[in-house]
Every structure is written in C-alpha cells, then in structure tokens.
Design a protein around this motif. Structure first.
Motif, PDB file in Angstrom:
ATOM      1  N   CYS A  98      10.723 -10.696 -18.505  1.00 44.30           N
ATOM      2  CA  CYS A  98       9.671 -10.968 -19.474  1.00 44.30           C
ATOM      3  C   CYS A  98       8.591 -11.830 -18.818  1.00 44.30           C
ATOM      4  O   CYS A  98       8.903 -12.790 -18.099  1.00 44.30           O
ATOM      5  N   PRO A  99       7.306 -11.546 -19.060  1.00 49.82           N
ATOM      6  CA  PRO A  99       6.239 -12.379 -18.464  1.00 49.82           C
ATOM      7  C   PRO A  99       6.224 -13.802 -18.997  1.00 49.82           C
ATOM      8  O   PRO A  99       5.605 -14.676 -18.379  1.00 49.82           O
ATOM      9  N   HIS A 103       8.409 -19.971 -20.155  1.00 50.97           N
ATOM     10  CA  HIS A 103       7.204 -20.483 -20.805  1.00 50.97           C
ATOM     11  C   HIS A 103       7.609 -21.156 -22.119  1.00 50.97           C
ATOM     12  O   HIS A 103       8.126 -20.493 -23.021  1.00 50.97           O
ATOM     13  N   CYS A 110       6.893 -11.039 -27.941  1.00 56.12           N
ATOM     14  CA  CYS A 110       7.553 -10.201 -26.943  1.00 56.12           C
ATOM     15  C   CYS A 110       8.820  -9.625 -27.562  1.00 56.12           C
ATOM     16  O   CYS A 110       9.325 -10.129 -28.566  1.00 56.12           O
TER      17      CYS A 110
END
Length: 209
Positions: A98-99, A103, A110
C-alpha cells in the motif's frame, strides 16, 4: 358533661392509633433499609466490560464446531477467538504494497483491511485472564496467560506499529532534577548530623594566657 367512660375510650383510641402509625413507620423504614442492603452494588465500567467479554467468549465456545467446554479450552482456541474478532475491527492496517504503508495520517482511502487494534486486544486478554480465574479456573492452566498469547500480541503490536507509522513504546518518565542547596542549609545540616559548631574564642581567655 360527658361520661367518664367515653373520654377514657377516646384516649385509648388515640393511643392505639398513634402506636399503630408508629409501627407502620418503623416497618416501612425497616423494609426500605432491607431493600437497600439487599440490592447489589453497581458494577464499575471495568467489571461490566469484563462480564460482557466473558459472556462473548462463552458464546464463542458454544458456537464452536465441535462445541468446546472451558476445561478443554487451550491457547490455540484463544488465538482462533482473537482472529475471529478481526472481522469486527475498525482499525486500518496497511499492507506493505500500500502507498500509505507507515503513514500515520493517510490522505486518501485505501482497500487495506480493518483489524482489531492492538491496544483493544491487549486489554481484552487482560480482562479475560482475570475472568477465567474468577470463574474457577486455575492460574497455572489459564489459556489467556500462555506464552503463545503474549507472542501473538507482540507480533500484532509490531505489525500495526510499522503499518500505521505509530509507536506503541511507553514513554519513559523523566526524573525530576536534583534539588540545589539553598543558602543557610549547610549550617543546619551540620547540626543535624551531630557535628556541633565550635564556640567562639573569648577575649578573657587570651588575657589569662
């Protein structure tokens, strides 16, 4: 004039009515006190949550295929229960592809799954561990305190910490700085330790010499 017998009977009636009213008041007071003493004390938030968790786990054992009794419950069944609870989780745990992995505040949604937060699972195991022993379980046979459960919780904590970019490490408390000596403390400390100050020299002693 009224007959004497009539006045005495009225006084007796008044006395009887007063005594009966007093008996009614005392009986009602005793009844209320008994009701107050017999009513169970209100459970705390922790105790209420612990009872709900224990009932939920008991229902899970009944619905298990095949059904399980508490005496046959092991740490493996506890792990199954914890994984079963993940479907009701509300904490987003990002996958490594996952980008937004790592974070803490992702800017967009997402498709990563929702899981039970590590803190919730850790608190749940603590309550179930206490409830197990309160309901007749032996401490040495407590499946909620098994090593496999501790390792699983540690694995969940590390995984979620990296995936969410949040540190679960406890902050160390800063020790207060040492207090500085204030003026005038030295003289009082010497007296408290038993070292008395020397007496001043008198002028008369010098004249005698």
């Amino acid at each position: 004039m009224e007959p004497i017998g009539d006045s005495s009977s009225s006084e007796n009636n008044n006395t009887n009515s007063n005594s009966s009213s007093m008996m009614m008041i005392s009986s009602s007071a005793s009844t209320s006190s008994m009701a107050t003493s017999s009513s169970p004390p209100a459970l705390s938030r922790y105790e209420s949550q612990k009872r709900r968790d224990w009932n939920t786990f008991g229902q899970y054992l009944k619905n298990h295929r095949p059904p399980l009794s508490l005496s046959r419950c092991s740490s493996a069944h506890v792990l199954e229960f914890l994984r079963y609870l993940d479907q009701f989780g509300k904490t987003k745990v990002h996958n490594q592809i996952c980008p937004f992995y790592g974070h803490p505040n992702p800017p967009a949604p997402c498709p990563c799954p929702l899981r039970q937060a590590w803190g919730s699972l850790d608190a749940l195991i603590g309550r179930l561990r206490a409830a197990f022993e309160e309901n007749g379980g032996k401490p040495e046979a407590n499946p909620f305190g098994a090593r496999a459960i501790r390792l699983y919780l540690r694995e969940v904590r590390d995984l979620q910490s990296k995936a969410r970019g949040i540190s679960y490490e406890k902050k160390k408390r800063k020790r207060p700085p040492p207090s500085l000596h204030q003026p005038g403390v030295g003289s009082s400390s010497s007296t408290s330790t038993g070292v008395l100050p020397l007496p001043p020299h008198s002028s008369s002693s010098g004249a005698n010499q």
